[in-house]
Write a protein that holds these residues in place. Sequence first.
Motif, PDB file in Angstrom:
ATOM      1  N   GLY A  55       0.792  -1.081   0.198  1.00  0.00           N
ATOM      2  CA  GLY A  55      -0.318  -0.208   0.267  1.00  0.00           C
ATOM      3  C   GLY A  55       0.447   1.047   0.102  1.00  0.00           C
ATOM      4  O   GLY A  55       0.063   2.618   0.243  1.00  0.00           O
ATOM      5  N   SER A 114      -4.605   7.687   0.780  1.00  0.00           N
ATOM      6  CA  SER A 114      -4.710   8.567   2.336  1.00  0.00           C
ATOM      7  C   SER A 114      -4.041   9.171   2.774  1.00  0.00           C
ATOM      8  O   SER A 114      -4.164  10.518   3.242  1.00  0.00           O
ATOM      9  CB  SER A 114      -4.246   6.822   3.451  1.00  0.00           C
ATOM     10  N   ARG A 169      -7.885  10.758  -5.029  1.00  0.00           N
ATOM     11  CA  ARG A 169      -8.174   9.373  -5.648  1.00  0.00           C
ATOM     12  C   ARG A 169      -8.481   8.204  -4.007  1.00  0.00           C
ATOM     13  O   ARG A 169      -7.617   9.133  -3.302  1.00  0.00           O
ATOM     14  CB  ARG A 169      -6.836   8.357  -5.690  1.00  0.00           C
ATOM     15  N   LYS A 170      -9.496   7.445  -4.069  1.00  0.00           N
ATOM     16  CA  LYS A 170     -10.327   7.249  -3.403  1.00  0.00           C
ATOM     17  C   LYS A 170      -8.907   6.551  -2.141  1.00  0.00           C
ATOM     18  O   LYS A 170      -9.190   5.866  -0.727  1.00  0.00           O
ATOM     19  CB  LYS A 170     -11.788   6.182  -3.163  1.00  0.00           C
ATOM     20  N   GLU A 171      -8.122   5.620  -3.034  1.00  0.00           N
ATOM     21  CA  GLU A 171      -7.877   4.637  -2.566  1.00  0.00           C
ATOM     22  C   GLU A 171      -6.218   5.432  -1.505  1.00  0.00           C
ATOM     23  O   GLU A 171      -5.270   4.925  -1.453  1.00  0.00           O
ATOM     24  CB  GLU A 171      -6.523   4.056  -3.941  1.00  0.00           C
ATOM     25  N   ARG A 203      -9.502  -1.909  -0.920  1.00  0.00           N
ATOM     26  CA  ARG A 203      -9.626  -1.163  -2.247  1.00  0.00           C
ATOM     27  C   ARG A 203      -9.742  -2.529  -3.460  1.00  0.00           C
ATOM     28  O   ARG A 203      -9.166  -3.176  -3.026  1.00  0.00           O
ATOM     29  CB  ARG A 203      -8.338  -0.371  -2.353  1.00  0.00           C
ATOM     30  N   GLU A 204     -10.807  -1.322  -4.636  1.00  0.00           N
ATOM     31  CA  GLU A 204     -10.711  -2.331  -5.386  1.00  0.00           C
ATOM     32  C   GLU A 204      -9.336  -2.935  -6.515  1.00  0.00           C
ATOM     33  O   GLU A 204      -9.278  -3.595  -6.592  1.00  0.00           O
ATOM     34  CB  GLU A 204     -11.550  -2.634  -6.562  1.00  0.00           C
ATOM     35  N   LYS A 205      -8.315  -2.115  -6.847  1.00  0.00           N
ATOM     36  CA  LYS A 205      -6.853  -2.091  -7.234  1.00  0.00           C
ATOM     37  C   LYS A 205      -5.603  -2.255  -6.522  1.00  0.00           C
ATOM     38  O   LYS A 205      -5.686  -1.958  -5.653  1.00  0.00           O
ATOM     39  CB  LYS A 205      -6.531  -0.403  -8.160  1.00  0.00           C
ATOM     40  N   ARG A 250      -4.897  -3.369   1.015  1.00  0.00           N
ATOM     41  CA  ARG A 250      -5.268  -3.872  -0.236  1.00  0.00           C
ATOM     42  C   ARG A 250      -6.268  -4.567  -0.047  1.00  0.00           C
ATOM     43  O   ARG A 250      -7.155  -5.355  -1.385  1.00  0.00           O
ATOM     44  CB  ARG A 250      -4.476  -4.763  -0.766  1.00  0.00           C
ATOM     45  N   CYS A 268      -1.141   4.649   0.425  1.00  0.00           N
ATOM     46  CA  CYS A 268      -3.320   3.755   0.192  1.00  0.00           C
ATOM     47  C   CYS A 268      -3.746   3.333   1.365  1.00  0.00           C
ATOM     48  O   CYS A 268      -2.617   2.579   2.319  1.00  0.00           O
ATOM     49  CB  CYS A 268      -2.684   3.369  -1.027  1.00  0.00           C
ATOM     50  N   ILE A 282      -2.276   1.250  -9.134  1.00  0.00           N
ATOM     51  CA  ILE A 282      -2.525   2.512  -9.015  1.00  0.00           C
ATOM     52  C   ILE A 282      -1.114   2.941  -9.454  1.00  0.00           C
ATOM     53  O   ILE A 282      -1.152   4.373 -10.196  1.00  0.00           O
ATOM     54  CB  ILE A 282      -2.671   2.347  -7.590  1.00  0.00           C
TER      55      ILE A 282
END
Length: 1016
Positions: free
Chosen positions: A558, A593, A589-591, A629-631, A626, A623, A636
């Motif tokens: 991440g 932080s 981007r939502k992934e 998140r989807e990706k 894992r 991020c 990313i």
Amino acid sequence: MFEFFFKRPYLLFATLAVFVIFGIIGLNTLPKNLFPDSERPQAIIITQVPGASAKLVASTVSKPIEEEMARLSLVRQVSSTSLAGVSIVKIEFEYAKGLDSAVSDTTNALSVVKPKLPSNALTSVYAGGSFLLPVEIVSISSKENTMGLDDIRALVEGDIKPKLLASKLFGNIEVFGGQQKVFKIDVDLQKLKSYNLSLGQVVTALKSNNKDIPFGFSKSEKNFMTIGYYGEKLTVNELEQLFVAPNIALKEVATLSWKKQEQFSAFLGNGKESIALAIQRPIGGSVLQVSNNARAQLEKLRAKYKNLEFEIVDTQRDLITVANDNMLEALRDAVIFVLVVLLLFLGNFKALLVAGISIPLVFLGTIGTIWFMGGELNIVVYTAIILALGMLVDDSVVVLENIERHLTLTDDVSKAVQDGTKEVLGAVFAGTLATGAVITPLMFVGDFPQTIFRPLIVTLIIALIISYFLSITFIPKLLDYLYKRYPKKTKVENLFELLYQKTFARFVPIYIGALEYTSFSKLRRIVVVVGMLAVLILSLKNVMPLIGKDTLPPMDTGIIKVNLAFSPNETTQSSIKKIKPFLTWLHTRKEVSSSATSFGTEPGTLSLGSGNLPTEATITINCVNRFEREKSIWEIEKEIQKELHKIEGINKVDVFDFGATALSSIKAPLNIRLSSNETTDLQEGADRVIKSIKGITGLTSISKSWSDDQMEAVLDIDTNKALSFGITPYDILAQLPMMGQIVGFQSNFEQLSAVPIRIYSDSTNRSFINNLQFVKIDTKKGMVSLGELAKITLQPTQTKIERTDLLYTVDVNAYRQKKAITHITDEANEAIKDIKIEGVKISQEGDIVQLDDSMGRMLKAIGLGLALLFLALSVIYSSVTLAFVMIVTLPFAMIGASWGMLIFDKPSCMPSMLGILLLFGILIKNSILLVDFYKEKLREGLAPYEAARESIVLRYRPVMMTAFATIAGMIPVAFEWSVGLERLSPLADVAIGGLLVGTILILYFVPMMVYSMAKK
């Protein structure tokens, strides 16, 4: 041991209570990190040389230091990065050196070389290692722009940092970014000319007068008195009155003021310019302990400085916390899976209860022992405990199943328990000893494999010993209690027994039939063995090239790292302006932080920007983990790289995952190094290499470590003419403080800090190179214009120069996603094979170097482990033949191991090699069970074939149960149910595939071969 504890139950349960207490203490107090500290000892020498170009720094500072450091013992590599005004020399030692000795020897060697360095060179020595990686990076900025970054930095350095350093839990605190306050002296060259003065005279006056100098001391019987000269000027007015020449005060030739230092570094927290506070742990310290303390201190700072915003923009805490929590969940799931397998095979709730109690005891006992030994908790240790579940089940199942068998022969529960336990004591001990013999050599293979896997092997051995102890003490005693009170099986238990008989038990006649098929024909036995050898060879020959090799497989932590560079002819501020739109996009981007961006290098700061130019940036992007998140991290990274390439004027973009290389000292997964005694052809050669490897699939970015695209004003000094005026070229350079030469320090004793005083010629002369020719130089024959002594021309120059092992080097660095490093390296070697440059050596210095070394060591460990196993089995059974039979069947498990790696899409790597060792250790225990009962039946008078047949009938259930319970326990590791387990999952992939195939084959081949080789 069995009878001793069986007769002393109170002593047994007191011992178990100690396990539990120590385990609980350890679980709550042991330091928690992601992986063991595997970095080699490093010493780092940072030297400041104000005003010197990268080329001058390399030749006059870096090179002499390197040559002296290369003479030290146990040096693995000496490398340097030379920037304008700064030299960074890194000395990497072998593990055997130790960090303290590395730093001590480096410091001593530096004292030898110091006289050879320029007189204005300021050197510092630092210890290097994973402890330099910040535990927390705190971004500090003004909430409502009420304070400038220069004022915030002064506050942080003068007040906040000293108070934090007072805590013994912190290793170091580094401050980075913003603009430091400097006391600026702008010298008017025209006024200097009118007074017939030179810049050199002003600098000399400031250096000699503006400091406190202790001269010595006076001593008598009653008094002790120091004698000193206190010349430090503490105010602007006092400094203005400083005489730079007879009757000429500084204010008459210069303007004095508090200013912001010219910006060559910067920090952006979550896209906002701020001051970075990097908090590091002590050597060997706990990340979580340091993090807890840092956050507690942060709350106090927020309460005290309400106008400042304190924001954590990078942290190790989240990754380690998630990983540790995941591993405990994985351990829980492994226990459940193992218990389900036991229920399916035994159909016995009493056995299930015993195993259910034993497993936590092994866990807590192992943790308690690690705590007592002063260890730590990390993914490697947790993985070892999960793997040990199978071994615990192995020992327990043997005892459980044999006691059950004896209960069918007698109604006396205590007799059945004691006879059943005693009958398998030898087999359990032999299995434990054999497993230990197989894996122990890995603790002594040296270098990286030993360092990274020793905690795992130590943990396994501890768990093995505790498991053996419980299986022959606690389990029999608890079964004795349970069978006396609950002698009969319930209906549900009988249903599970029926399920076993209808499923797994149906394969026993197949084994017996296969054994009978080869019992009367030697040719059939040979055909079966040769056929299986052919399958083994074909599997290895076809599967291994497909999966490739890696030191450690990539992992999705991440955390994304970005290295980027703008033209060195730009400024830090212009580079920040260009990067800000990207950072704004990034935080939509939502992934994502958080992010931490550092530009440039600050001397003495190692955790941020070390070795970067003012227009080079390092971005750390955190991020969400894992599982939320989807990706994937690699998807990313691809999006980030695409967005970065939209930025105008960007010269270099490398986007890669944290931990992209096995060790931080390895620059990139693919690192092609060009080395030479000169820099002449390196850049052209690097460009040719980049062009050649661009077509390799799987590479995400390619860049070179440095270039020569910055413009520099070059002084071509006429040495003869200079000497005729009574000065040397160096004397001329000393009178040109164009880069803000430090000439003294303005002290603030209340804040325990010192602000540098810098001197500049006026801005007109600094802005226009042509005016340099009019600068006056003080000579023994009077003032002379610089133009009379030198020609001034503009030409491209190196912004950065790197050297490795006493040669100039340029590294072509390439990153990948998940493609095996052997595949990438082989393709790269093929692509560059025709590049020949006279005087330039081209070599591979990426992960492949560590891979080749580590794989060689692991193969030696496997070979030595098998040799020790052979000796141990020969002694235990007093038979070389039986030892040979048990060992020669182990390689057949490699059929399943190779296909397991292919199915799980993992390369052959260090964890997979360890998996082979563990696989052999588990399988040899099953072989021992078969051989032990084979020998028992021989003693009862059965013929070799009949004894072999009975060993299958009696040992089929515990052998299969052990295999499937071990497989069940490894499922969380194989399917990577924890962040960071990607690094270790090949171990489980190999073990699962190998156990499935190996167990099936061993149940047939061991009995067949022992009776075939028996004496008639």
